[in-house]
Design a protein around this motif. Structure first.
Motif, PDB file in Angstrom:
ATOM      1  N   ALA A 196       0.826  -1.200   0.000  1.00 36.43           N
ATOM      2  CA  ALA A 196       0.000   0.000   0.000  1.00 36.43           C
ATOM      3  C   ALA A 196       0.866   1.258   0.000  1.00 36.43           C
ATOM      4  O   ALA A 196       1.959   1.280   0.566  1.00 36.43           O
ATOM      5  N   CYS A 197       0.374   2.284  -0.654  1.00 31.86           N
ATOM      6  CA  CYS A 197       1.066   3.569  -0.714  1.00 31.86           C
ATOM      7  C   CYS A 197       0.031   4.625  -1.075  1.00 31.86           C
ATOM      8  O   CYS A 197      -0.714   4.459  -2.041  1.00 31.86           O
ATOM      9  N   GLU A 198      -0.041   5.678  -0.311  1.00 34.62           N
ATOM     10  CA  GLU A 198      -0.988   6.738  -0.620  1.00 34.62           C
ATOM     11  C   GLU A 198      -0.549   7.453  -1.902  1.00 34.62           C
ATOM     12  O   GLU A 198       0.618   7.814  -2.052  1.00 34.62           O
ATOM     13  N   VAL A 199      -1.483   7.621  -2.827  1.00 33.29           N
ATOM     14  CA  VAL A 199      -1.159   8.249  -4.105  1.00 33.29           C
ATOM     15  C   VAL A 199      -2.046   9.467  -4.336  1.00 33.29           C
ATOM     16  O   VAL A 199      -3.154   9.554  -3.807  1.00 33.29           O
ATOM     17  N   PHE A 200      -1.515  10.387  -5.140  1.00 36.43           N
ATOM     18  CA  PHE A 200      -2.199  11.646  -5.393  1.00 36.43           C
ATOM     19  C   PHE A 200      -2.192  11.932  -6.893  1.00 36.43           C
ATOM     20  O   PHE A 200      -1.191  11.683  -7.575  1.00 36.43           O
ATOM     21  N   PRO A 201      -3.273  12.494  -7.416  1.00 36.77           N
ATOM     22  CA  PRO A 201      -3.263  12.898  -8.825  1.00 36.77           C
ATOM     23  C   PRO A 201      -2.409  14.141  -9.011  1.00 36.77           C
ATOM     24  O   PRO A 201      -2.417  15.048  -8.184  1.00 36.77           O
ATOM     25  N   GLN A 202      -1.663  14.162 -10.099  1.00 38.13           N
ATOM     26  CA  GLN A 202      -0.819  15.327 -10.349  1.00 38.13           C
ATOM     27  C   GLN A 202      -1.624  16.509 -10.855  1.00 38.13           C
ATOM     28  O   GLN A 202      -1.243  17.668 -10.647  1.00 38.13           O
ATOM     29  N   ILE A 203      -2.708  16.226 -11.552  1.00 38.08           N
ATOM     30  CA  ILE A 203      -3.605  17.295 -11.987  1.00 38.08           C
ATOM     31  C   ILE A 203      -5.021  16.955 -11.541  1.00 38.08           C
ATOM     32  O   ILE A 203      -5.360  15.781 -11.334  1.00 38.08           O
ATOM     33  N   SER A 204      -5.855  17.971 -11.384  1.00 41.28           N
ATOM     34  CA  SER A 204      -7.247  17.770 -10.988  1.00 41.28           C
ATOM     35  C   SER A 204      -8.085  17.355 -12.194  1.00 41.28           C
ATOM     36  O   SER A 204      -7.654  17.473 -13.345  1.00 41.28           O
ATOM     37  N   ALA A 252      -0.855  11.663 -14.581  1.00 40.99           N
ATOM     38  CA  ALA A 252      -0.008  10.868 -13.691  1.00 40.99           C
ATOM     39  C   ALA A 252      -0.506  10.930 -12.257  1.00 40.99           C
ATOM     40  O   ALA A 252      -1.171  11.888 -11.838  1.00 40.99           O
ATOM     41  N   TYR A 253      -0.155   9.884 -11.513  1.00 43.16           N
ATOM     42  CA  TYR A 253      -0.385   9.805 -10.069  1.00 43.16           C
ATOM     43  C   TYR A 253       0.960   9.481  -9.421  1.00 43.16           C
ATOM     44  O   TYR A 253       1.769   8.750  -9.991  1.00 43.16           O
ATOM     45  N   PHE A 254       1.193  10.039  -8.239  1.00 46.72           N
ATOM     46  CA  PHE A 254       2.476   9.834  -7.581  1.00 46.72           C
ATOM     47  C   PHE A 254       2.270   9.550  -6.104  1.00 46.72           C
ATOM     48  O   PHE A 254       1.224   9.870  -5.524  1.00 46.72           O
ATOM     49  N   GLY A 255       3.288   8.955  -5.502  1.00 41.63           N
ATOM     50  CA  GLY A 255       3.228   8.658  -4.072  1.00 41.63           C
ATOM     51  C   GLY A 255       4.614   8.606  -3.468  1.00 41.63           C
ATOM     52  O   GLY A 255       5.613   8.444  -4.172  1.00 41.63           O
ATOM     53  N   THR A 256       4.678   8.762  -2.168  1.00 38.95           N
ATOM     54  CA  THR A 256       5.907   8.584  -1.399  1.00 38.95           C
ATOM     55  C   THR A 256       5.647   7.531  -0.326  1.00 38.95           C
ATOM     56  O   THR A 256       4.496   7.301   0.067  1.00 38.95           O
ATOM     57  N   TYR A 257       6.690   6.904   0.160  1.00 33.11           N
ATOM     58  CA  TYR A 257       6.503   5.802   1.108  1.00 33.11           C
ATOM     59  C   TYR A 257       7.753   5.628   1.959  1.00 33.11           C
ATOM     60  O   TYR A 257       8.847   6.085   1.612  1.00 33.11           O
ATOM     61  N   GLU A 258       7.592   4.956   3.061  1.00 34.21           N
ATOM     62  CA  GLU A 258       8.715   4.506   3.863  1.00 34.21           C
ATOM     63  C   GLU A 258       9.029   3.050   3.562  1.00 34.21           C
ATOM     64  O   GLU A 258      10.182   2.660   3.421  1.00 34.21           O
ATOM     65  N   ASN A 259       7.985   2.231   3.455  1.00 37.47           N
ATOM     66  CA  ASN A 259       8.144   0.817   3.122  1.00 37.47           C
ATOM     67  C   ASN A 259       7.185   0.478   1.983  1.00 37.47           C
ATOM     68  O   ASN A 259       5.978   0.683   2.114  1.00 37.47           O
ATOM     69  N   LYS A 271      12.396   6.755  -2.444  1.00 41.15           N
ATOM     70  CA  LYS A 271      11.133   6.378  -1.804  1.00 41.15           C
ATOM     71  C   LYS A 271       9.955   7.094  -2.474  1.00 41.15           C
ATOM     72  O   LYS A 271       9.083   7.675  -1.816  1.00 41.15           O
ATOM     73  N   LYS A 272       9.951   7.028  -3.789  1.00 33.06           N
ATOM     74  CA  LYS A 272       8.881   7.624  -4.583  1.00 33.06           C
ATOM     75  C   LYS A 272       8.433   6.634  -5.655  1.00 33.06           C
ATOM     76  O   LYS A 272       9.218   5.795  -6.112  1.00 33.06           O
ATOM     77  N   LEU A 273       7.175   6.756  -6.039  1.00 38.78           N
ATOM     78  CA  LEU A 273       6.667   5.986  -7.168  1.00 38.78           C
ATOM     79  C   LEU A 273       5.670   6.830  -7.946  1.00 38.78           C
ATOM     80  O   LEU A 273       5.166   7.841  -7.448  1.00 38.78           O
ATOM     81  N   TYR A 274       5.420   6.409  -9.179  1.00 38.40           N
ATOM     82  CA  TYR A 274       4.393   7.060  -9.984  1.00 38.40           C
ATOM     83  C   TYR A 274       3.861   6.080 -11.005  1.00 38.40           C
ATOM     84  O   TYR A 274       4.455   5.040 -11.286  1.00 38.40           O
ATOM     85  N   PHE A 275       2.708   6.419 -11.550  1.00 37.74           N
ATOM     86  CA  PHE A 275       2.186   5.688 -12.697  1.00 37.74           C
ATOM     87  C   PHE A 275       1.374   6.661 -13.546  1.00 37.74           C
ATOM     88  O   PHE A 275       0.871   7.675 -13.064  1.00 37.74           O
ATOM     89  N   GLY A 276       1.310   6.366 -14.832  1.00 34.51           N
ATOM     90  CA  GLY A 276       0.566   7.192 -15.761  1.00 34.51           C
ATOM     91  C   GLY A 276      -0.572   6.419 -16.369  1.00 34.51           C
ATOM     92  O   GLY A 276      -0.583   5.187 -16.394  1.00 34.51           O
ATOM     93  N   VAL A 277      -1.547   7.148 -16.879  1.00 40.97           N
ATOM     94  CA  VAL A 277      -2.686   6.532 -17.557  1.00 40.97           C
ATOM     95  C   VAL A 277      -3.212   7.533 -18.569  1.00 40.97           C
ATOM     96  O   VAL A 277      -3.205   8.740 -18.328  1.00 40.97           O
ATOM     97  N   GLY A 278      -3.617   7.025 -19.732  1.00 37.42           N
ATOM     98  CA  GLY A 278      -4.072   7.929 -20.778  1.00 37.42           C
ATOM     99  C   GLY A 278      -5.107   7.289 -21.669  1.00 37.42           C
ATOM    100  O   GLY A 278      -5.463   6.115 -21.515  1.00 37.42           O
ATOM    101  N   SER A 279      -5.584   8.073 -22.621  1.00 39.97           N
ATOM    102  CA  SER A 279      -6.545   7.577 -23.602  1.00 39.97           C
ATOM    103  C   SER A 279      -6.435   8.411 -24.861  1.00 39.97           C
ATOM    104  O   SER A 279      -5.858   9.504 -24.849  1.00 39.97           O
ATOM    105  N   ALA A 280      -6.985   7.885 -25.938  1.00 38.32           N
ATOM    106  CA  ALA A 280      -6.900   8.565 -27.230  1.00 38.32           C
ATOM    107  C   ALA A 280      -7.977   9.637 -27.316  1.00 38.32           C
ATOM    108  O   ALA A 280      -9.164   9.360 -27.142  1.00 38.32           O
ATOM    109  N   ILE A 281      -7.551  10.864 -27.600  1.00 38.73           N
ATOM    110  CA  ILE A 281      -8.480  11.981 -27.730  1.00 38.73           C
ATOM    111  C   ILE A 281      -8.710  12.263 -29.209  1.00 38.73           C
ATOM    112  O   ILE A 281      -7.760  12.490 -29.969  1.00 38.73           O
ATOM    113  N   THR A 282      -9.959  12.229 -29.598  1.00 42.76           N
ATOM    114  CA  THR A 282     -10.350  12.588 -30.958  1.00 42.76           C
ATOM    115  C   THR A 282     -11.325  13.757 -30.881  1.00 42.76           C
ATOM    116  O   THR A 282     -11.734  14.174 -29.793  1.00 42.76           O
TER     117      THR A 282
END
Length: 414
Positions: free
Chosen positions: A138-146, A174-181, A377-388
């Motif tokens: 588990a790791c608390e994550v936050f959206p980089q943009i609203s 993107a979403y990012f998080g910081t962690y200790e473990n 002690k950082k992580l991130y992940f991205g997600v996207g979709s095709a815009i037409t």
């Protein structure tokens, strides 16, 4: 893997986890891949574990023969074309990160086979290895943009489409998080339970990790044959078999999704033609509908026959980054999405895979994946979709949430 190999049986509980945790202590570089038995055209990933001590310098990645395993980061595009990335990075990542495997293991249900004799004391160490008492996933994550910012960016991209600067753009957030473990190995096994995919992978390069549940192949080379399998088109699965069938047919018959898929298929055909024999580029399957654990995906498959003496570097320079993660036309669209996105993609939407000693290779697209720096002690992940031009901004936002659902569950400890 070569035919001449030795099989090592391990009749112990959790032997795969013990093997990986043991390997993590022994080796600074490792990669674990599995196709989870998916019936994927041209096959999913094989079930392998690669182990090594030495990172390869970049010239060696491109020019030297032999086994190599690693990642081509998205921002290599800046060296292939006259492009740049001004967005901030969550942490530093090399554009190219490969190692030379000293041990190539083929994983099976009751053990593994190896082309090199495996030391007996290593087998004993694996059998006796003590797994952690608690697995931190588990790791608390936050959206980089609203959401509001996301909608504004989509509106800007659609205006670019109206002005003729792009036809389709893969915009990512993107979403990012910081962690200790945080435990990348346990996270890989948990994510693979939540959403087992045909190109699942775990990759370690010293303190950098990739935990991937990718559904998409970028490129595969078999002899003289080059294979691309871009994904464009997504719809949710249903627990109700009747509704599930309706959803699949809805995706199959969607003119919007077909148009998106066709644009990227054409782009990939053109990319492959740059390194292939004239007239050899063929669409083997157009608009194939594939059932995955949480979604149906629309996947097209393109084959070509390579020109003589084309190098790995030339193939990558002709095709990277993959059209499914950029849009069409590629260069102008990359400039637009670089301007509209708020993060440096790094390894996200790059490619992970391996090259064997015959020069054949298999690479996935790094999507639905977590990227972590254990030292920072950082992580991130991205997600996207095709815009037409006719894309519904609300539906695109919901599609991103659907694609990231399993990662959210992983990082929330569900």
């Amino acid at each position: 893997m070569e035919a001449n190999k030795t099989f090592y049986r391990l009749d112990i509980a959790d032997w795969k986890k013990k093997l990986l945790y043991w390997a993590n202590e022994k080796f600074p570089f490792l990669a674990w891949t599995t196709g989870n038995g998916h019936p994927y055209l041209n096959g999913p990933f094989g079930n392998f574990l690669f182990l090594g001590h030495s990172e390869l310098s970049e010239p060696s990645v491109w020019d030297l023969p032999g086994w190599k395993v690693g990642i081509i980061g998205y921002d290599l595009k800046n060296r292939i074309e006259n492009l740049q990335s001004k967005n901030p990075a969550f942490f530093d990542l090399p554009d190219v990160c490969f190692f030379e495997p000293e041990w190539n293991l083929k994983i099976e249900n009751d053990g593994f086979s190896s082309t090199h004799p495996f030391p007996e004391h290593w087998l004993i160490e694996i059998k006796n290895f003590k797994l952690p008492h608690y697995f931190h996933t588990a790791c608390e994550v936050f959206p980089q943009i609203s959401k509001e910012e996301y909608l504004q960016h989509i509106a800007t991209i659609q205006q670019e489409i109206l002005e003729g600067n792009t036809y389709e753009a893969n915009f990512c957030q993107a979403y990012f998080g910081t962690y200790e473990n945080w435990d990348p190995i346990a996270s890989f096994f948990h994510l693979n339970q939540l959403s087992n995919m045909p190109f699942a992978a775990l990759f370690k390069a010293s303190n950098k990790w990739l935990v991937s549940a990718s559904p998409e192949r970028f490129l595969k080379k078999e002899g003289k044959t080059l294979i691309a399998q871009p994904i464009k088109g997504t719809i949710q699965r249903s627990s109700d078999p009747i509704q599930d069938k309706i959803n699949a047919e809805s995706l199959r018959n969607s003119e919007k999704e077909q148009a998106e898929n066709l644009m990227i298929t054409d782009l990939m055909r053109n990319d492959l033609a740059r390194v292939s024999e004239t007239g050899s580029v063929q669409v083997k399957e157009l608009f194939g509908i594939y059932p995955l654990p949480r979604v149906f995906q629309m996947i097209s498959t393109i084959h070509s026959r390579l020109q003589p003496k084309v190098s790995f570097r030339q193939i990558i320079e002709a095709t990277f980054p993959m059209g499914s993660m950029t849009g069409a036309p590629k260069i102008s669209t990359i400039n637009i999405i670089d301007r509209e996105e708020s993060f440096k993609r790094g390894w996200f939407s790059g490619a992970f895979g391996w090259i064997d000693d015959e020069g054949d290779f298999d690479f996935s697209v790094i999507i639905r994946s977590v990227i972590a720096d254990m030292e920072a002690k950082k992580l991130y992940f991205g997600v996207g979709s095709a815009i037409t031009v006719d894309a519904s901004v609300e539906q695109e936002y919901e599609e991103c949430a659907l694609k990231a659902q399993a990662i959210f569950e992983l990082l929330r400890g569900n």
